[in-house]
Design an enzyme around this catalytic site. Structure first.
Site, PDB file in Angstrom:
ATOM      1  N   HIS A  17     -19.201  38.401 -11.212  1.00 12.61           N
ATOM      2  CA  HIS A  17     -20.216  38.078 -10.424  1.00 12.61           C
ATOM      3  C   HIS A  17     -19.863  38.660  -9.006  1.00 12.61           C
ATOM      4  O   HIS A  17     -20.789  39.187  -8.383  1.00 12.61           O
ATOM      5  CB  HIS A  17     -20.547  36.539 -10.357  1.00 12.61           C
ATOM      6  CG  HIS A  17     -21.054  35.977 -11.423  1.00 12.61           C
ATOM      7  ND1 HIS A  17     -20.524  34.661 -12.443  1.00 12.61           N
ATOM      8  CD2 HIS A  17     -22.094  36.341 -12.415  1.00 12.61           C
ATOM      9  CE1 HIS A  17     -21.063  34.529 -13.276  1.00 12.61           C
ATOM     10  NE2 HIS A  17     -22.138  35.430 -13.470  1.00 12.61           N
ATOM     11  N   LYS A  41     -29.170  27.779 -21.995  1.00 14.34           N
ATOM     12  CA  LYS A  41     -27.601  27.528 -21.871  1.00 14.34           C
ATOM     13  C   LYS A  41     -27.545  26.213 -21.428  1.00 14.34           C
ATOM     14  O   LYS A  41     -28.205  25.642 -20.453  1.00 14.34           O
ATOM     15  CB  LYS A  41     -26.920  28.549 -20.931  1.00 14.34           C
ATOM     16  CG  LYS A  41     -26.925  29.837 -21.344  1.00 14.34           C
ATOM     17  CD  LYS A  41     -26.014  30.749 -19.997  1.00 14.34           C
ATOM     18  CE  LYS A  41     -26.285  32.067 -20.323  1.00 14.34           C
ATOM     19  NZ  LYS A  41     -25.709  32.925 -19.211  1.00 14.34           N
ATOM     20  N   ARG A  93     -23.085  44.170 -18.090  1.00 13.81           N
ATOM     21  CA  ARG A  93     -21.604  44.627 -18.656  1.00 13.81           C
ATOM     22  C   ARG A  93     -21.357  45.335 -19.912  1.00 13.81           C
ATOM     23  O   ARG A  93     -20.530  46.157 -19.918  1.00 13.81           O
ATOM     24  CB  ARG A  93     -20.938  42.932 -19.061  1.00 13.81           C
ATOM     25  CG  ARG A  93     -20.691  42.182 -17.840  1.00 13.81           C
ATOM     26  CD  ARG A  93     -20.455  40.857 -18.465  1.00 13.81           C
ATOM     27  NE  ARG A  93     -21.454  40.277 -19.040  1.00 13.81           N
ATOM     28  CZ  ARG A  93     -21.586  38.847 -19.599  1.00 13.81           C
ATOM     29  NH1 ARG A  93     -20.559  38.009 -19.388  1.00 13.81           N
ATOM     30  NH2 ARG A  93     -22.615  38.583 -20.139  1.00 13.81           N
ATOM     31  N   SER A 131     -18.606  33.600 -17.993  1.00 13.78           N
ATOM     32  CA  SER A 131     -18.536  32.159 -17.459  1.00 13.78           C
ATOM     33  C   SER A 131     -18.095  31.372 -18.722  1.00 13.78           C
ATOM     34  O   SER A 131     -17.410  30.630 -18.746  1.00 13.78           O
ATOM     35  CB  SER A 131     -19.536  31.740 -17.088  1.00 13.78           C
ATOM     36  OG  SER A 131     -19.964  32.520 -15.815  1.00 13.78           O
TER      37      SER A 131
HETATM   38  O1  PNS Z   1     -26.771  34.086 -15.710  1.00  8.41           O
HETATM   39  P1  PNS Z   1     -27.727  34.044 -16.812  1.00  8.41           P
HETATM   40  O2  PNS Z   1     -27.846  32.938 -17.413  1.00  8.41           O
HETATM   41  O3  PNS Z   1     -27.813  35.158 -17.460  1.00  8.41           O
HETATM   42  O4  PNS Z   1     -29.134  33.975 -15.723  1.00  8.41           O
HETATM   43  C1  PNS Z   1     -30.334  33.689 -16.282  1.00  8.41           C
HETATM   44  C2  PNS Z   1     -31.384  33.304 -15.443  1.00  8.41           C
HETATM   45  C3  PNS Z   1     -30.927  32.082 -14.694  1.00  8.41           C
HETATM   46  C4  PNS Z   1     -31.602  34.158 -14.078  1.00  8.41           C
HETATM   47  C5  PNS Z   1     -32.788  33.151 -16.123  1.00  8.41           C
HETATM   48  O5  PNS Z   1     -32.609  32.222 -17.015  1.00  8.41           O
HETATM   49  C6  PNS Z   1     -33.876  32.587 -15.138  1.00  8.41           C
HETATM   50  O6  PNS Z   1     -34.301  33.343 -14.340  1.00  8.41           O
HETATM   51  N1  PNS Z   1     -34.204  31.351 -15.137  1.00  8.41           N
HETATM   52  C7  PNS Z   1     -34.972  30.900 -14.351  1.00  8.41           C
HETATM   53  C8  PNS Z   1     -36.592  30.471 -15.203  1.00  8.41           C
HETATM   54  C9  PNS Z   1     -37.328  31.928 -15.232  1.00  8.41           C
HETATM   55  O7  PNS Z   1     -37.798  32.413 -14.261  1.00  8.41           O
HETATM   56  N2  PNS Z   1     -37.232  32.721 -16.598  1.00  8.41           N
HETATM   57  C10 PNS Z   1     -37.592  34.016 -16.537  1.00  8.41           C
HETATM   58  C11 PNS Z   1     -38.927  33.957 -17.401  1.00  8.41           C
HETATM   59  S1  PNS Z   1     -38.790  33.580 -19.034  1.00  8.41           S
END
Ligand code: PNS
Length: 162
Positions: A17, A41, A93, A131
């Site tokens: 990150h 998650k 990645r 993570s």
């Molecule tokens: O590190 P990650 O878990 O890959 O990040 C994913 C994240 C947190 C960016 C994504 O789940 C997110 O944007 N969550 C907020 C809710 C949202 O806007 N979802 C997108 C439409 S389904």
């Protein structure tokens, strides 16, 4: 001002990150690192703990005055429209990330057509870090040196083993 957001679960932040954050600073004037809730998650660290770890791990990087650390419990696009930012940066990645990330990018763009997602390939020697693997390694007694920022290594271990 040329601003972008790096959203993620950051549960916890890793060197992968940090690499994306540092490289984004070379392209954008200001970068918001935003802890968001990923409903798919189950997180270990609280939102505040994740923010604290990010704050601590950026102390040693150059241009860190251009970073804002924040959090949001809701849709990413809602945070973006409230904060006047329309570029998302995500690290990729491997091909396995691509399928999920492109779906997110299309969905966000469908809901808010002014939003664009930029993908940065993670630096090769950091591309295997996640993570969830950090949490597993600590849980089973392995070492995470070289996988997470050194100044938060002990904080991460303490939390996982508590
Ligand atoms: O590190 P990650 O878990 O890959 O990040 C994913 C994240 C947190 C960016 C994504 O789940 C997110 O944007 N969550 C907020 C809710 C949202 O806007 N979802 C997108 C439409 S389904």
């Amino acid at each position: 001002m040329n601003r972008a957001i790096i959203p993620g679960s950051f549960d916890p932040i890793t060197l992968g990150h940090l690499d994306i954050i540092e490289r984004s600073l070379k392209i954008f004037d200001e970068v918001i690192v935003c802890v968001l809730v990923n409903p798919d998650k189950k997180s270990l660290f609280s939102i505040d703990e994740r923010k604290e770890l990010i704050e601590k791990s950026i102390t040693n990087i150059s241009c860190n005055e251009k970073i804002i650390v924040d959090s949001h419990d809701g849709l990413l696009i809602d945070y973006m429209s409230k904060n006047d930012v329309n570029v998302i940066i995500k690290g990729l990645r491997a091909f396995s990330d691509f399928e999920y990330e492109i779906q997110m990018a299309f969905l966000n763009n469908k809901m808010a057509p002014n939003i664009e997602t930029f993908f940065l390939m993670t630096t090769e020697n950091l591309s295997y870090i996640s993570s969830s693997s950090i949490k597993q390694i600590v849980k089973f007694g392995g070492k995470i040196t070289g996988l997470v920022p050194s100044n938060i290594e002990q904080d991460i271990i303490r939390k996982i083993l508590e």
